[in-house]
Design a protein around this motif. Structure first.
Motif, PDB file in Angstrom:
ATOM      1  N   TRP A 165       1.190  -0.605  -0.133  1.00  0.00           N
ATOM      2  CA  TRP A 165       0.165  -0.312   0.024  1.00  0.00           C
ATOM      3  C   TRP A 165       0.924   1.052   0.103  1.00  0.00           C
ATOM      4  CZ3 TRP A 165      -4.764  -0.643  -0.329  1.00  0.00           C
ATOM      5  CH2 TRP A 165      -6.046  -1.594  -0.435  1.00  0.00           C
ATOM      6  N   TYR A 166       2.379   0.904  -0.003  1.00  0.00           N
ATOM      7  CA  TYR A 166       3.126   1.967   0.119  1.00  0.00           C
ATOM      8  C   TYR A 166       4.106   2.268  -0.980  1.00  0.00           C
ATOM      9  CZ  TYR A 166       7.508   4.862   2.110  1.00  0.00           C
ATOM     10  OH  TYR A 166       7.903   5.595   2.437  1.00  0.00           O
ATOM     11  N   ASN A 167       5.051   0.955  -1.526  1.00  0.00           N
ATOM     12  CA  ASN A 167       5.106   1.202  -2.784  1.00  0.00           C
ATOM     13  C   ASN A 167       4.094   1.282  -3.477  1.00  0.00           C
ATOM     14  OD1 ASN A 167       7.105  -0.444  -0.740  1.00  0.00           O
ATOM     15  ND2 ASN A 167       8.045   1.313  -1.572  1.00  0.00           N
ATOM     16  N   GLN A 168       4.360   2.456  -4.187  1.00  0.00           N
ATOM     17  CA  GLN A 168       3.212   2.909  -5.022  1.00  0.00           C
ATOM     18  C   GLN A 168       2.942   4.560  -6.131  1.00  0.00           C
ATOM     19  OE1 GLN A 168       1.658  -0.237  -6.532  1.00  0.00           O
ATOM     20  NE2 GLN A 168       0.946  -1.324  -4.983  1.00  0.00           N
ATOM     21  N   ASP A 223       1.323  10.830   4.410  1.00  0.00           N
ATOM     22  CA  ASP A 223       0.272  11.144   3.725  1.00  0.00           C
ATOM     23  C   ASP A 223      -1.209  11.153   4.044  1.00  0.00           C
ATOM     24  OD1 ASP A 223       2.018  13.364   2.529  1.00  0.00           O
ATOM     25  OD2 ASP A 223       2.078  11.973   1.019  1.00  0.00           O
ATOM     26  N   GLY A 224      -1.573   9.895   5.233  1.00  0.00           N
ATOM     27  CA  GLY A 224      -2.860   9.394   5.985  1.00  0.00           C
ATOM     28  C   GLY A 224      -2.210   8.747   6.908  1.00  0.00           C
ATOM     29  N   ASP A 225      -3.814   8.590   7.742  1.00  0.00           N
ATOM     30  CA  ASP A 225      -3.505   8.171   9.417  1.00  0.00           C
ATOM     31  C   ASP A 225      -4.754   6.968   9.289  1.00  0.00           C
ATOM     32  OD1 ASP A 225      -6.230   9.074   8.023  1.00  0.00           O
ATOM     33  OD2 ASP A 225      -6.235  10.463   9.312  1.00  0.00           O
ATOM     34  N   LEU A 226      -4.796   5.805   7.941  1.00  0.00           N
ATOM     35  CA  LEU A 226      -5.185   4.943   8.505  1.00  0.00           C
ATOM     36  C   LEU A 226      -4.562   3.711   7.976  1.00  0.00           C
ATOM     37  CD1 LEU A 226      -6.626   3.366   5.358  1.00  0.00           C
ATOM     38  CD2 LEU A 226      -7.469   5.588   5.726  1.00  0.00           C
ATOM     39  N   CYS A 227      -4.150   2.437   8.200  1.00  0.00           N
ATOM     40  CA  CYS A 227      -3.236   1.506   7.593  1.00  0.00           C
ATOM     41  C   CYS A 227      -4.348   0.834   7.023  1.00  0.00           C
ATOM     42  CB  CYS A 227      -2.913   0.649   9.037  1.00  0.00           C
ATOM     43  SG  CYS A 227      -1.990  -1.213   9.040  1.00  0.00           S
ATOM     44  N   HIS A 228      -4.157   0.190   6.228  1.00  0.00           N
ATOM     45  CA  HIS A 228      -4.708  -0.605   5.254  1.00  0.00           C
ATOM     46  C   HIS A 228      -4.383  -2.319   5.896  1.00  0.00           C
ATOM     47  CE1 HIS A 228      -6.414   2.891   2.725  1.00  0.00           C
ATOM     48  NE2 HIS A 228      -4.755   2.678   2.512  1.00  0.00           N
ATOM     49  N   VAL A 229      -3.471  -2.418   6.565  1.00  0.00           N
ATOM     50  CA  VAL A 229      -3.082  -3.881   6.250  1.00  0.00           C
ATOM     51  C   VAL A 229      -3.532  -4.316   7.620  1.00  0.00           C
ATOM     52  CG1 VAL A 229      -0.778  -5.353   7.031  1.00  0.00           C
ATOM     53  CG2 VAL A 229      -1.204  -3.375   4.861  1.00  0.00           C
ATOM     54  N   LEU A 260       1.991   8.222  -6.323  1.00  0.00           N
ATOM     55  CA  LEU A 260       1.376   8.783  -5.767  1.00  0.00           C
ATOM     56  C   LEU A 260       0.035   9.143  -6.009  1.00  0.00           C
ATOM     57  CD1 LEU A 260       1.009  11.268  -4.269  1.00  0.00           C
ATOM     58  CD2 LEU A 260       1.203  12.795  -6.070  1.00  0.00           C
ATOM     59  N   THR A 261      -0.936   9.038  -7.372  1.00  0.00           N
ATOM     60  CA  THR A 261      -1.572   8.457  -8.099  1.00  0.00           C
ATOM     61  C   THR A 261      -2.556   7.380  -7.508  1.00  0.00           C
ATOM     62  OG1 THR A 261      -0.963   9.510  -9.964  1.00  0.00           O
ATOM     63  CG2 THR A 261      -3.232   8.592 -10.011  1.00  0.00           C
ATOM     64  N   TRP A 262      -1.934   6.187  -7.381  1.00  0.00           N
ATOM     65  CA  TRP A 262      -2.304   5.189  -6.443  1.00  0.00           C
ATOM     66  C   TRP A 262      -2.794   5.438  -5.626  1.00  0.00           C
ATOM     67  CZ3 TRP A 262      -2.126   0.915  -3.286  1.00  0.00           C
ATOM     68  CH2 TRP A 262      -2.370   0.048  -3.387  1.00  0.00           C
ATOM     69  N   ARG A 263      -1.671   5.789  -4.411  1.00  0.00           N
ATOM     70  CA  ARG A 263      -1.446   6.145  -3.043  1.00  0.00           C
ATOM     71  C   ARG A 263      -3.041   7.049  -2.924  1.00  0.00           C
ATOM     72  NH1 ARG A 263       2.544   8.514  -0.715  1.00  0.00           N
ATOM     73  NH2 ARG A 263       3.385   8.603  -2.917  1.00  0.00           N
ATOM     74  N   ARG A 264      -2.959   7.897  -3.553  1.00  0.00           N
ATOM     75  CA  ARG A 264      -4.010   8.819  -3.149  1.00  0.00           C
ATOM     76  C   ARG A 264      -5.249   8.165  -3.852  1.00  0.00           C
ATOM     77  NH1 ARG A 264      -2.733  12.837  -7.454  1.00  0.00           N
ATOM     78  NH2 ARG A 264      -1.477  14.264  -5.949  1.00  0.00           N
ATOM     79  N   ALA A 265      -5.339   7.589  -4.394  1.00  0.00           N
ATOM     80  CA  ALA A 265      -7.462   6.974  -4.695  1.00  0.00           C
ATOM     81  C   ALA A 265      -6.709   5.873  -3.470  1.00  0.00           C
ATOM     82  CB  ALA A 265      -6.801   5.802  -6.268  1.00  0.00           C
ATOM     83  N   CYS A 266      -5.716   5.446  -2.898  1.00  0.00           N
ATOM     84  CA  CYS A 266      -6.546   4.784  -1.840  1.00  0.00           C
ATOM     85  C   CYS A 266      -6.818   4.989  -0.490  1.00  0.00           C
ATOM     86  CB  CYS A 266      -5.560   4.132  -1.744  1.00  0.00           C
ATOM     87  SG  CYS A 266      -4.915   2.472  -2.616  1.00  0.00           S
ATOM     88  N   GLY A 267      -7.026   7.185  -0.453  1.00  0.00           N
ATOM     89  CA  GLY A 267      -6.689   7.661   0.548  1.00  0.00           C
ATOM     90  C   GLY A 267      -5.946   7.382   1.550  1.00  0.00           C
ATOM     91  N   PHE A 268      -4.301   7.150   1.147  1.00  0.00           N
ATOM     92  CA  PHE A 268      -3.201   7.304   1.912  1.00  0.00           C
ATOM     93  C   PHE A 268      -3.104   6.660   3.127  1.00  0.00           C
ATOM     94  CE2 PHE A 268      -2.596  11.537  -0.591  1.00  0.00           C
ATOM     95  CZ  PHE A 268      -2.291  11.235  -1.346  1.00  0.00           C
ATOM     96  N   CYS A 269      -1.897   5.989   3.888  1.00  0.00           N
ATOM     97  CA  CYS A 269      -1.632   5.720   5.359  1.00  0.00           C
ATOM     98  C   CYS A 269      -0.509   6.391   6.192  1.00  0.00           C
ATOM     99  CB  CYS A 269      -1.660   4.142   4.584  1.00  0.00           C
ATOM    100  SG  CYS A 269      -0.222   3.728   4.104  1.00  0.00           S
ATOM    101  N   ILE A 270      -0.745   5.854   6.424  1.00  0.00           N
ATOM    102  CA  ILE A 270      -0.076   6.079   8.153  1.00  0.00           C
ATOM    103  C   ILE A 270       1.767   6.272   7.868  1.00  0.00           C
ATOM    104  CG2 ILE A 270       0.757   5.485  10.057  1.00  0.00           C
ATOM    105  CD1 ILE A 270      -1.598   4.017  11.299  1.00  0.00           C
ATOM    106  N   LYS A 271       1.551   5.514   6.955  1.00  0.00           N
ATOM    107  CA  LYS A 271       2.983   5.591   6.735  1.00  0.00           C
ATOM    108  C   LYS A 271       3.898   6.874   5.995  1.00  0.00           C
ATOM    109  CE  LYS A 271       7.337   2.980   4.930  1.00  0.00           C
ATOM    110  NZ  LYS A 271       8.213   3.398   5.768  1.00  0.00           N
TER     111      LYS A 271
END
Ligand SMILES: Cc1cc2nc3c(=O)[nH]c(=O)nc-3n(C[C@H](O)[C@H](O)[C@H](O)COP(=O)(O)OP(=O)(O)OC[C@H]3O[C@@H](n4cnc5c(N)ncnc54)[C@H](O)[C@@H]3O)c2cc1C
Ligand code: SF4
Length: 327
Positions: free
Chosen positions: A125-128, A143-149, A130-141
């Motif tokens: 969910w991280y080694n992607q 720009d974001g505040d949630l963990c998809h894992v 910017l467009t890919w990560r933005r589409a998923c709402g980013f994550c804690i590592k």
């Protein structure tokens, strides 16, 4: 994918590097071989204002035998140099085996041992881009505040995925780090935090300068086994390093370390004690494989399932141990 804007600074001495790191702390990244830094910058995972090119610091390249006290490796020594070093092949074979599995020959010509030790943790969910990560709402590592894992949690579980650190852990390696207040030495075990995001104890004004292999673990038999999707060029999705010394057919000392299944490279708990004084046969190797599988805590951070990766840790540990015992 383009690189973000940055200013490139180049230095020829450790002193100059440390001065610039202190001056631009928090806004600067070290570039060694660049084989991970550059793709990560293209994915906008790192957007430093300054990039410090340390490749011309000659004193940080090379492998030196220190009679009676092991071997010293400069942080800028390439993985190809390590893989081909006769001293290391003879005295610390687990390290040369692990180095030989990193990426591909071209990347090993560029990539350094320091960069491998400092390598960022990895996650699907991280080694992607910017467009890919933005589409998923980013994550804690980033720009974001949630963990998809591990949804609902506040921790990042990205997996530490470099090949040489488990080998170095088995050898009880130490590191030298230089910062504004001078140089200090620390055990490799203490370098990693166990967190997926803030994964290493290295401040942004510090430079990793040397790796020390102690005399006490020289001449240990060593084996490294690695699970990856593409055999010719890929990060580990599970990796096992084994280093052991035998005496009269019995195990006198042994360490086993894992990579790519936890947020840090880890020693297998209880393995040294369980192997002490034993003749290593199928039954003993099977038992240690189960211990290793318990130490591994893979999550859904990669394309292979956690169950498969944990099972391969068990299988590879058994095989690596038997191979080391018979070599
Ligand atoms: C396609 C591909 C496949 C790969 N496969 C593998 C693999 O199988 N196994 C594996 O382990 N790696 C793999 N890598 C990652 C990489 O090639 C290696 O980890 C390499 O050793 C990184 O070293 P480098 O010198 O290029 O590091 P760089 O990219 O220059 O740096 C990596 C990180 O370490 C920091 N850094 C580097 N040196 C220092 C220092 N001396 N002091 C402080 N910070 C420092 C940088 O700032 C950066 O954050 C792969 C990369 C690619 C592109
Ligand atoms: S483990 Fe969670 S927070 Fe960490 S990189 Fe993966 S998705 Fe992001």
């Amino acid at each position: 994918m383009s690189l973000p804007q940055f200013q490139l600074l180049a230095v020829e001495t450790t002193q100059e590097a440390v001065e610039l790191l202190a001056k631009y702390a928090g806004k600067i990244r070290v570039l060694a071989g660049g084989t991970d830094l550059v793709p990560s910058m293209q994915q906008k995972l790192f957007e430093p204002e300054y990039v410090l090119d340390v490749r011309r610091i000659a004193e940080l390249r090379g492998i030196r035998e220190r009679p009676g006290s092991g071997v010293e490796i400069g942080a800028l020594t390439t993985l190809t140099t390590i893989e081909r070093s006769q001293i290391l092949r003879r005295r610390y074979p687990v390290l040369t085996e692990a180095a030989a599995t990193v990426a591909s020959p071209i990347l090993r010509n560029m990539g350094t041992i320091g960069g491998n030790i400092c390598l960022d943790t990895r996650c699907l969910w991280y080694n992607q881009s910017l467009t890919w990560r933005r589409a998923c709402g980013f994550c804690i590592k980033k720009d974001g505040d949630l963990c998809h894992v591990a949804p609902g949690g506040t921790k990042c579980w990205a997996a530490f995925s470099a090949d040489t650190p488990p080998a170095l852990l088995c050898l009880n390696a130490e590191l030298e780090v230089v910062g504004p207040t001078g140089a200090h030495r620390l055990s490799l075990c203490d370098f990693y935090t166990g967190l997926g995001d803030d994964y290493r104890r290295l401040r942004s004004d510090e430079l990793l300068t040397r790796v020390f292999l102690p005399e006490a673990t020289a001449d240990y038999r060593g084996v490294y086994r690695k699970l990856r999707i593409r055999g010719s060029i890929d990060y580990p999705l599970a990796g096992v390093a084994v280093a052991l010394r035998r005496s009269n057919g019995h195990c006198a000392d042994a360490r086993i370390a894992l990579t790519a299944v936890n947020p840090a490279p880890v020693l297998v708990k209880g393995a040294t004690e369980a192997l002490a004084g034993k003749v290593i046969d199928e039954t003993v190797a099977e038992r240690i494989g189960s211990l290793a599988a318990k130490t591994a805590k893979p999550l859904t951070t990669s394309a292979l399932t956690p169950e498969y990766r944990r099972e391969m840790i068990r299988v590879f540990t058994k095989r690596a141990l038997l191979a080391a015992a018979q070599s």
